[in-house]
Design a protein around this motif. Structure first.
Motif, PDB file in Angstrom:
ATOM      1  N   GLU A 197      51.188  21.275  44.659  1.00  0.00           N
ATOM      2  CA  GLU A 197      49.789  21.482  45.063  1.00  0.00           C
ATOM      3  C   GLU A 197      49.497  22.925  45.467  1.00  0.00           C
ATOM      4  N   ASP A 198      50.521  23.718  45.749  1.00  0.00           N
ATOM      5  CA  ASP A 198      50.311  25.129  46.083  1.00  0.00           C
ATOM      6  C   ASP A 198      49.762  25.921  44.904  1.00  0.00           C
ATOM      7  N   PHE A 199      49.922  25.399  43.694  1.00  0.00           N
ATOM      8  CA  PHE A 199      49.493  26.096  42.491  1.00  0.00           C
ATOM      9  C   PHE A 199      48.018  25.864  42.142  1.00  0.00           C
ATOM     10  N   PHE A 200      47.310  25.129  42.983  1.00  0.00           N
ATOM     11  CA  PHE A 200      45.913  24.794  42.701  1.00  0.00           C
ATOM     12  C   PHE A 200      45.012  25.170  43.872  1.00  0.00           C
ATOM     13  N   PHE A 201      43.745  25.400  43.573  1.00  0.00           N
ATOM     14  CA  PHE A 201      42.773  25.669  44.624  1.00  0.00           C
ATOM     15  C   PHE A 201      42.598  24.426  45.489  1.00  0.00           C
ATOM     16  N   THR A 202      42.417  24.635  46.783  1.00  0.00           N
ATOM     17  CA  THR A 202      42.132  23.525  47.692  1.00  0.00           C
ATOM     18  C   THR A 202      40.648  23.205  47.609  1.00  0.00           C
ATOM     19  N   PRO A 203      40.226  22.015  48.046  1.00  0.00           N
ATOM     20  CA  PRO A 203      38.795  21.704  48.049  1.00  0.00           C
ATOM     21  C   PRO A 203      37.985  22.746  48.839  1.00  0.00           C
ATOM     22  N   ALA A 204      38.526  23.234  49.944  1.00  0.00           N
ATOM     23  CA  ALA A 204      37.805  24.236  50.746  1.00  0.00           C
ATOM     24  C   ALA A 204      37.639  25.541  49.966  1.00  0.00           C
ATOM     25  N   GLU A 205      38.648  25.916  49.176  1.00  0.00           N
ATOM     26  CA  GLU A 205      38.551  27.144  48.383  1.00  0.00           C
ATOM     27  C   GLU A 205      37.545  27.000  47.243  1.00  0.00           C
ATOM     28  N   LEU A 206      37.335  25.772  46.776  1.00  0.00           N
ATOM     29  CA  LEU A 206      36.400  25.529  45.684  1.00  0.00           C
ATOM     30  C   LEU A 206      34.973  25.314  46.160  1.00  0.00           C
ATOM     31  N   ALA A 207      34.795  25.019  47.438  1.00  0.00           N
ATOM     32  CA  ALA A 207      33.465  24.740  47.971  1.00  0.00           C
ATOM     33  C   ALA A 207      32.591  25.987  47.888  1.00  0.00           C
ATOM     34  N   PRO A 208      31.328  25.805  47.543  1.00  0.00           N
ATOM     35  CA  PRO A 208      30.425  26.963  47.514  1.00  0.00           C
ATOM     36  C   PRO A 208      30.226  27.495  48.929  1.00  0.00           C
TER      37      PRO A 208
END
Length: 98
Positions: free
Chosen positions: A76-87
């Motif tokens: 999961e470290d290789f993907f954006f977190t929901p917080a990082e994807l939030a506008p």
């Protein structure tokens, strides 16, 4: 600093046990990718980077080598977190003006 907060920055820093520059050296050794290309993983696409993502052909190598080195890296470290994807909040977009 031109790097964006991203999975690539997070993974490289974790591999360096908190040091981005040490992580660059290790990940470069593990993948055979020159450090100048590794920096591109941390740039947004507008600047010629990968948008903060590590190319898929290197993910398994990095994960395996990190685990062998006792570095607590997870898929999961290789993907954006929901917080990082939030506008960003509207106030941040509008410059705080109402």
């Amino acid at each position: 600093m031109d790097r964006i907060a991203s999975p690539a920055t997070r993974v490289i820093t974790k591999c360096g046990k908190g040091s981005f520059s040490h992580g660059l050296a290790l990940v470069g050794q593990w993948t055979g990718v020159h450090e100048s290309r590794l920096y591109r993983w941390t740039y947004d696409r507008a600047r010629g980077g990968t948008g903060g993502l590590i190319p898929t052909q290197h993910q398994q190598t990095i994960l395996t080598r990190a685990q062998l080195a006792g570095i607590p890296l997870a898929p999961e470290d290789f993907f954006f977190t929901p917080a990082e994807l939030a506008p960003p909040p509207f106030a941040a977009i509008a410059g705080g003006a109402r």
